[in-house]
Design a protein around this motif. Structure first.
Motif, short mmCIF file in Angstrom:
data_model
loop_
_atom_site.label_atom_id
_atom_site.label_comp_id
_atom_site.label_asym_id
_atom_site.label_seq_id
_atom_site.Cartn_x
_atom_site.Cartn_y
_atom_site.Cartn_z
N ILE A 24 16.79 -4.87 19.15
CA ILE A 24 16.09 -3.60 19.32
C ILE A 24 16.14 -3.18 20.78
CG2 ILE A 24 13.90 -2.37 19.03
CD1 ILE A 24 13.18 -4.46 16.89
N ASP A 25 16.71 -2.00 21.06
CA ASP A 25 16.77 -1.44 22.40
C ASP A 25 15.70 -0.36 22.50
OD1 ASP A 25 17.28 -0.19 24.80
OD2 ASP A 25 19.42 0.08 24.45
N VAL A 26 14.55 -0.72 23.08
CA VAL A 26 13.42 0.21 23.13
C VAL A 26 13.75 1.43 23.98
CG1 VAL A 26 11.00 0.47 23.81
CG2 VAL A 26 11.77 -1.65 22.71
N GLU A 27 14.38 1.20 25.13
CA GLU A 27 14.68 2.32 26.03
C GLU A 27 15.73 3.24 25.44
OE1 GLU A 27 16.22 3.05 30.64
OE2 GLU A 27 15.46 1.09 30.00
N PRO A 110 15.99 9.57 17.08
CA PRO A 110 15.96 10.73 17.98
C PRO A 110 15.09 10.46 19.20
CG PRO A 110 14.60 11.13 16.05
CD PRO A 110 15.35 9.85 15.78
N LYS A 111 15.25 11.30 20.21
CA LYS A 111 14.44 11.18 21.42
C LYS A 111 12.96 11.32 21.08
CE LYS A 111 18.05 13.08 24.41
NZ LYS A 111 18.42 14.20 25.32
N ALA A 112 12.14 10.65 21.85
CA ALA A 112 10.70 10.69 21.62
C ALA A 112 10.19 12.13 21.66
CB ALA A 112 9.99 9.84 22.67
N GLY A 113 9.33 12.45 20.70
CA GLY A 113 8.72 13.78 20.66
C GLY A 113 9.42 14.77 19.76
N ILE A 114 10.65 14.46 19.33
CA ILE A 114 11.38 15.40 18.47
C ILE A 114 10.83 15.38 17.06
CG2 ILE A 114 13.62 15.86 17.36
CD1 ILE A 114 14.98 15.06 19.93
N ASP A 115 10.57 14.18 16.54
CA ASP A 115 10.11 14.06 15.16
C ASP A 115 9.01 13.01 15.08
OD1 ASP A 115 10.80 14.67 12.13
OD2 ASP A 115 10.61 12.49 12.30
N GLU A 116 7.86 13.40 14.56
CA GLU A 116 6.72 12.51 14.49
C GLU A 116 6.99 11.31 13.58
OE1 GLU A 116 1.97 12.66 13.22
OE2 GLU A 116 3.15 14.51 13.36
N SER A 117 7.66 11.54 12.45
CA SER A 117 7.94 10.45 11.52
C SER A 117 8.91 9.44 12.13
CB SER A 117 8.52 11.00 10.21
OG SER A 117 7.58 11.84 9.55
N ALA A 118 9.92 9.94 12.84
CA ALA A 118 10.88 9.06 13.49
C ALA A 118 10.21 8.25 14.60
CB ALA A 118 12.05 9.86 14.03
N ASP A 119 9.31 8.90 15.35
CA ASP A 119 8.59 8.20 16.42
C ASP A 119 7.74 7.07 15.84
OD1 ASP A 119 9.66 9.89 18.28
OD2 ASP A 119 7.87 11.13 18.52
N MET A 124 6.98 1.30 14.88
CA MET A 124 6.67 0.21 13.95
C MET A 124 7.78 -0.84 13.94
SD MET A 124 3.71 0.81 12.34
CE MET A 124 3.67 0.38 10.60
N VAL A 125 9.04 -0.40 14.07
CA VAL A 125 10.16 -1.34 14.12
C VAL A 125 10.15 -2.10 15.45
CG1 VAL A 125 12.68 -1.53 14.21
CG2 VAL A 125 11.60 -0.02 12.54
N ALA A 126 9.95 -1.38 16.55
CA ALA A 126 9.96 -2.01 17.87
C ALA A 126 8.81 -3.00 18.02
CB ALA A 126 9.87 -0.95 18.96
N ASP A 127 7.69 -2.74 17.34
CA ASP A 127 6.54 -3.62 17.41
C ASP A 127 6.60 -4.72 16.35
OD1 ASP A 127 4.15 -4.23 18.81
OD2 ASP A 127 2.95 -3.46 17.15
N GLU A 128 7.74 -4.78 15.64
CA GLU A 128 8.00 -5.81 14.62
C GLU A 128 6.99 -5.76 13.48
OE1 GLU A 128 8.90 -9.73 16.19
OE2 GLU A 128 9.19 -8.85 18.17
N ILE A 129 6.51 -4.57 13.16
CA ILE A 129 5.66 -4.39 11.99
C ILE A 129 6.53 -4.14 10.77
CG2 ILE A 129 3.80 -3.05 10.96
CD1 ILE A 129 3.01 -4.73 13.41
#
Length: 214
Positions: A24-27, A110-119, A124-129
């Motif tokens: 997972i590449d958070v940045e 997508p970039k942060a802020g473009i889509d609430e569902s994607a964010d 949730m994926v990055a936090d391993e949920i």
């Protein structure tokens, strides 16, 4: 034994795979994942209206077996195989490839802020949920090996198949679970190899309706 008559429609199949937390590449908001290992999955087919026959389905994993054209054309990354609206799409497949006996894909959110569902999904994926991913695919060619002894089941060896989408899913406790689907999308040719009395394979090409999974 004559070639078995196939149903007029087959569902798009789905299989679940775990997400590697180290990929997972958070940045960069990307995830590298395994979408198939070709594991054998117990499935069911229906005979008539009330008879269910189990069979084992095994996906062949190789560059010749997997058609990656749709994946590498920018296949959608979905929330739980939902296909009724673009709001269900949370990302896109940037690249897909075969590595050994695994099918892998690099997906981008997508970039942060473009889509609430994607964010939400990426967080949730990055936090391993959310740790599980499932692939939706169509079967293009399958070789059927009949059960020879009592207690055995048919073996369906999928020799060519096409992944259509990758989904993030919740439950992955049962690796043999199948997600059912039911929306007609298109038609394609399915090749089926079935044994005959002489024990030589007989090939049938039949046109079936493709059902896209949710």
């Amino acid at each position: 034994m004559p070639a078995r008559k196939m149903p007029e429609a087959l569902p798009l199949q789905e299989r679940k795979q775990p997400i590697d937390k180290n990929a997972i590449d958070v940045e960069g908001r990307t995830v590298t994942l395994v979408f198939t290992t070709g594991a054998t999955v117990r499935r069911r087919r229906y005979v008539g209206w009330d008879s269910v026959v189990p069979f084992d389905e095994t996906l062949t994993v190789s560059r010749d077996a997997i058609d990656l054209s749709r994946m590498n054309a920018g296949a959608p990354v979905l929330d739980s195989h939902a296909t009724y609206t673009t709001f269900s799409q949370v990302g896109v497949v940037e690249r897909a490839w075969i590595e050994g006996k695994e099918g892998k894909a690099l997906i981008r959110f997508p970039k942060a802020g473009i889509d609430e569902s994607a964010d939400r999904m990426f967080a949730m994926v990055a936090d391993e949920i959310i740790k599980n991913v499932s692939v939706g695919y169509s079967i293009d060619k399958v070789r059927i090996v009949e059960a020879e002894k009592k207690g055995q089941v048919e073996q369906h060896i999928v020799e060519r198949w096409t992944p259509y989408e990758v989904s993030f899913v919740t439950i992955n406790a049962d690796p043999n679970a199948q997600v059912r689907a039911a929306e007609t999308a298109a038609t394609y040719l399915l090749e089926i190899d079935v044994p005959v009395i002489s024990h030589e394979p007989a090939r049938a090409r039949v046109r079936i309706s493709e059902l896209y999974g949710i």
